[in-house]
Design a protein around this motif. Structure first.
Motif, mmCIF file in Angstrom:
data_model
loop_
_atom_site.group_PDB
_atom_site.id
_atom_site.type_symbol
_atom_site.label_atom_id
_atom_site.label_comp_id
_atom_site.label_asym_id
_atom_site.label_seq_id
_atom_site.Cartn_x
_atom_site.Cartn_y
_atom_site.Cartn_z
ATOM 1 N N TYR A 18 0.853 -1.186 0.000
ATOM 2 C CA TYR A 18 0.000 0.000 0.000
ATOM 3 C C TYR A 18 0.891 1.239 0.000
ATOM 4 N N VAL A 19 0.725 2.109 -0.980
ATOM 5 C CA VAL A 19 1.572 3.293 -1.092
ATOM 6 C C VAL A 19 0.727 4.544 -1.322
ATOM 7 N N ASN A 20 1.314 5.698 -0.999
ATOM 8 C CA ASN A 20 0.785 6.983 -1.443
ATOM 9 C C ASN A 20 1.971 7.878 -1.760
ATOM 10 N N ASP A 21 1.682 9.121 -2.194
ATOM 11 C CA ASP A 21 2.797 10.018 -2.514
ATOM 12 C C ASP A 21 3.129 10.874 -1.295
ATOM 13 N N THR A 22 4.022 11.828 -1.476
ATOM 14 C CA THR A 22 4.494 12.635 -0.346
ATOM 15 C C THR A 22 3.429 13.581 0.180
ATOM 16 N N THR A 23 2.324 13.752 -0.546
ATOM 17 C CA THR A 23 1.215 14.588 -0.075
ATOM 18 C C THR A 23 0.113 13.747 0.563
ATOM 19 N N SER A 24 0.407 12.461 0.810
ATOM 20 C CA SER A 24 -0.544 11.519 1.420
ATOM 21 C C SER A 24 -1.758 11.267 0.546
ATOM 22 N N GLN A 25 -1.591 11.388 -0.753
ATOM 23 C CA GLN A 25 -2.659 11.115 -1.706
ATOM 24 C C GLN A 25 -2.333 9.849 -2.497
ATOM 25 N N PRO A 26 -3.362 9.152 -2.976
ATOM 26 C CA PRO A 26 -3.080 7.966 -3.803
ATOM 27 C C PRO A 26 -2.370 8.361 -5.079
ATOM 28 N N VAL A 27 -1.575 7.437 -5.595
ATOM 29 C CA VAL A 27 -0.855 7.684 -6.850
ATOM 30 C C VAL A 27 -1.747 7.208 -7.995
ATOM 31 N N ASP A 28 -2.340 8.160 -8.727
ATOM 32 C CA ASP A 28 -3.245 7.781 -9.815
ATOM 33 C C ASP A 28 -2.836 8.378 -11.155
ATOM 34 N N ASN A 29 -1.674 9.030 -11.186
ATOM 35 C CA ASN A 29 -1.185 9.587 -12.452
ATOM 36 C C ASN A 29 -0.733 8.460 -13.368
ATOM 37 N N PRO A 30 -1.324 8.332 -14.563
ATOM 38 C CA PRO A 30 -0.982 7.210 -15.461
ATOM 39 C C PRO A 30 0.499 7.141 -15.798
ATOM 40 N N THR A 31 1.142 8.305 -15.954
ATOM 41 C CA THR A 31 2.563 8.309 -16.313
ATOM 42 C C THR A 31 3.408 7.736 -15.178
ATOM 43 N N ARG A 32 3.124 8.170 -13.946
ATOM 44 C CA ARG A 32 3.882 7.653 -12.801
ATOM 45 C C ARG A 32 3.642 6.153 -12.621
ATOM 46 N N LEU A 33 2.390 5.737 -12.782
ATOM 47 C CA LEU A 33 2.082 4.316 -12.627
ATOM 48 C C LEU A 33 2.768 3.485 -13.700
ATOM 49 N N SER A 34 2.807 4.012 -14.919
ATOM 50 C CA SER A 34 3.476 3.292 -16.002
ATOM 51 C C SER A 34 4.974 3.183 -15.733
ATOM 52 N N THR A 35 5.554 4.265 -15.197
ATOM 53 C CA THR A 35 6.988 4.264 -14.894
ATOM 54 C C THR A 35 7.320 3.228 -13.824
ATOM 55 N N ILE A 36 6.529 3.234 -12.730
ATOM 56 C CA ILE A 36 6.823 2.295 -11.654
ATOM 57 C C ILE A 36 6.581 0.864 -12.118
ATOM 58 N N GLU A 37 5.571 0.656 -12.962
ATOM 59 C CA GLU A 37 5.299 -0.689 -13.454
ATOM 60 C C GLU A 37 6.464 -1.218 -14.283
ATOM 61 N N ASP A 38 7.001 -0.381 -15.160
ATOM 62 C CA ASP A 38 8.132 -0.800 -15.997
ATOM 63 C C ASP A 38 9.355 -1.132 -15.143
ATOM 64 N N LYS A 39 9.632 -0.265 -14.145
ATOM 65 C CA LYS A 39 10.811 -0.486 -13.313
ATOM 66 C C LYS A 39 10.672 -1.761 -12.473
ATOM 67 N N LEU A 40 9.480 -1.982 -11.928
ATOM 68 C CA LEU A 40 9.273 -3.177 -11.111
ATOM 69 C C LEU A 40 9.320 -4.446 -11.950
ATOM 70 N N LYS A 41 8.791 -4.383 -13.158
ATOM 71 C CA LYS A 41 8.858 -5.547 -14.045
ATOM 72 C C LYS A 41 10.304 -5.886 -14.377
ATOM 73 N N ASN A 42 11.119 -4.872 -14.594
ATOM 74 C CA ASN A 42 12.534 -5.116 -14.899
ATOM 75 C C ASN A 42 13.234 -5.778 -13.714
ATOM 76 N N ILE A 43 12.890 -5.338 -12.502
ATOM 77 C CA ILE A 43 13.503 -5.936 -11.313
ATOM 78 C C ILE A 43 13.062 -7.387 -11.156
ATOM 79 N N LEU A 44 11.759 -7.634 -11.320
ATOM 80 C CA LEU A 44 11.263 -9.004 -11.186
ATOM 81 C C LEU A 44 11.842 -9.917 -12.256
ATOM 82 N N ARG A 45 12.088 -9.360 -13.436
ATOM 83 C CA ARG A 45 12.651 -10.162 -14.515
ATOM 84 C C ARG A 45 14.108 -10.483 -14.242
ATOM 85 N N GLY A 46 14.820 -9.570 -13.549
ATOM 86 C CA GLY A 46 16.226 -9.790 -13.242
ATOM 87 C C GLY A 46 17.040 -9.886 -14.516
ATOM 88 N N CYS A 47 17.843 -10.924 -14.596
ATOM 89 C CA CYS A 47 18.681 -11.117 -15.772
ATOM 90 C C CYS A 47 18.009 -12.014 -16.799
#
Length: 451
Positions: free
Chosen positions: A173-202
């Motif tokens: 469960y996360v929110n941003d620094t203003t204690s609001q949910p993260v619903d910006n599509p660009t930010r969500l897309s960025t975090i999704e790509d980064k997390l997928k890369n980590i889960l994929r590993g090598c």
């Protein structure tokens, strides 16, 4: 599979029947001296057993015995329960909550949301975004995930992490620094790509890991079971070649023993389970049977510390019983996995500190740098305090060196409360797992931290 034909029931008739015969719930402290009896009589409906067990386990109650009968149109259950100290349930708020949640005006999800004492389960942690992750486990993976969230200024309000059979599942469960949910599509897309890369590993396989988002509430333990079940963690994995595993090796006497027989006369498959007793064991098994679309018609649950014996009389939702060896083998594997997912071996680290963005990243980085692998974790926030529990083992598979623990104390003991507890599968006492004991421990920790 042998088929049993069922009469047709009009859904409107079921609603009418519920209004005419509302659920009756009582908490009886007079029949037994050493436990409370929670009695539930109700019109039967799909999933009702899981709802009842979920309410009791979310309140951190220990189910020592239970008798279930839901054949036909009526559901009658008796649960023998105690609190974490093995005493009767005498707290009026707890009793009122049980009666409201399971009674005629109770809606399980809505009522549990308002239960302020619950840290994990159905969360009510304000505005948040839920991130679900599942992938192949490896040393340091939780640290990498936490670092990405910190770099993008995501504040972790709560999280639960399970590992089993070289797989990892997380609900964060996360929110941003203003204690609001993260619903910006660009930010969500960025975090999704980064997390997928980590889960994929090598690895180049896109199916190695999965990430998803939601804005609503979820029952964390239930969701983790669903995620790992969908990921087929009950199948033996051989990806690591034995180089890394957080799996617990049960002593022979505590190995789960699961058998399935057929009761020809009544048309049931009888699932018998005997294993080491622990908190939330019944929930884990009932949750798995429900997710596999099996209906429990009768059940008997008993505990003879350190063992638990549970017997379920089931049919599939389509009325069929388990007749082929393949069907039986799959159910046995899935129940065995459900039992093992919540069990951890090694050390339990309990930490309390003032909450801030990047705290989880800092703690998991220190664990990784000291050669410790996290097999299970729970993170929660109460006010301004972050409460973290980590079950850790040495990344090499050996016992944790006491010098590593002393190094941890030296590095983080100045800024947060720190406690260590050894966890062993050979202990005769049932494991107090998850957050069941955490709330009591952290009450003391916070008092010291704020003094």
């Amino acid at each position: 599979m042998s088929r049993v034909y069922w009469p047709y029931f009009d859904p409107e008739y079921e609603n009418l029947s519920t209004r005419i015969n509302p659920p009756r719930v009582s908490v009886d402290n007079s029949s037994c001296n050493d436990c409370s009896l929670v009695k539930v009589d109700s019109v039967n409906k799909p999933g009702i057993l899981l709802e009842v067990v979920q309410v009791l386990t979310d309140l951190d109650l220990i189910i020592t015995k239970a008798y279930i009968s839901s054949d036909g149109g009526w559901f009658m259950d008796v649960f023998h329960v105690t609190d974490q100290q093995g005493k009767q349930i005498t707290d009026k708020r707890t009793i009122d909550h049980i009666e409201k949640a399971l009674g005629p005006k109770g809606h399980t999800t809505e009522v549990v949301k308002t239960w302020s004492g619950k840290r994990v389960g159905v969360h009510s942690v304000g505005d948040h975004t839920v991130i679900e992750l599942i992938g192949r486990d490896r040393p340091g993976l939780l640290s990498e995930i936490s670092a990405v969230l910190a770099d993008l200024h995501f504040n972790v309000l709560a999280a639960e992490v399970w590992t089993h059979n070289e797989r990892i599942a997380c609900v964060v469960y996360v929110n941003d620094t203003t204690s609001q949910p993260v619903d910006n599509p660009t930010r969500l897309s960025t975090i999704e790509d980064k997390l997928k890369n980590i889960l994929r590993g090598c690895k180049d396989d896109n199916n190695v890991g999965h990430t998803s988002f939601s804005m609503g509430f979820t029952h964390v333990d239930r969701r983790l079971h669903q995620m790992l079940f969908a990921d087929r963690d009950y199948e033996v994995s051989g990806h690591s070649g034995g180089r890394f595993s957080n799996e617990v090796d049960f002593p022979v006497c505590f190995q789960p023993k699961i058998t399935i027989e057929r009761w020809e006369e009544k048309g049931y498959s009888v699932v018998s389970v005997r294993c080491k007793d622990r908190a939330k064991l019944m929930f884990d098994i009932v949750c798995t049977l429900t997710d596999m679309e099996y209906v429990v018609f009768h059940a008997t649950i008993s505990s003879d510390v350190p063992y638990a014996s549970q017997e379920y009389y089931i049919r599939h939702m389509d009325g069929c019983t388990l007749d082929t060896e393949g069907e039986k083998e799959r159910v046995v594997k899935c129940i065995d996995a459900a039992i093992r997912r919540r069990v951890s071996e090694g050390l339990r680290l309990e930490l309390c500190a003032k909450d801030r963005v990047g705290l989880l990243s800092e703690v998991t980085r220190i664990l990784r740098e000291n050669g410790l692998s996290v097999s299970r974790a729970g993170v929660s926030t109460i006010g301004e305090q972050a409460l973290n529990v980590f079950y850790v083992r040495d990344s090499s598979g050996n016992s944790v060196d006491i010098q590593k623990i002393e190094a941890l104390r030296e590095e983080i003991g100045h800024t947060m409360m720190f406690n260590v507890k050894k966890v062993s599968t050979i202990s005769k006492a049932p494991e107090t797992s998850g957050w069941a004991k955490t709330s009591f421990f952290f009450g003391y920790l916070i008092e010291r931290f704020l003094a």
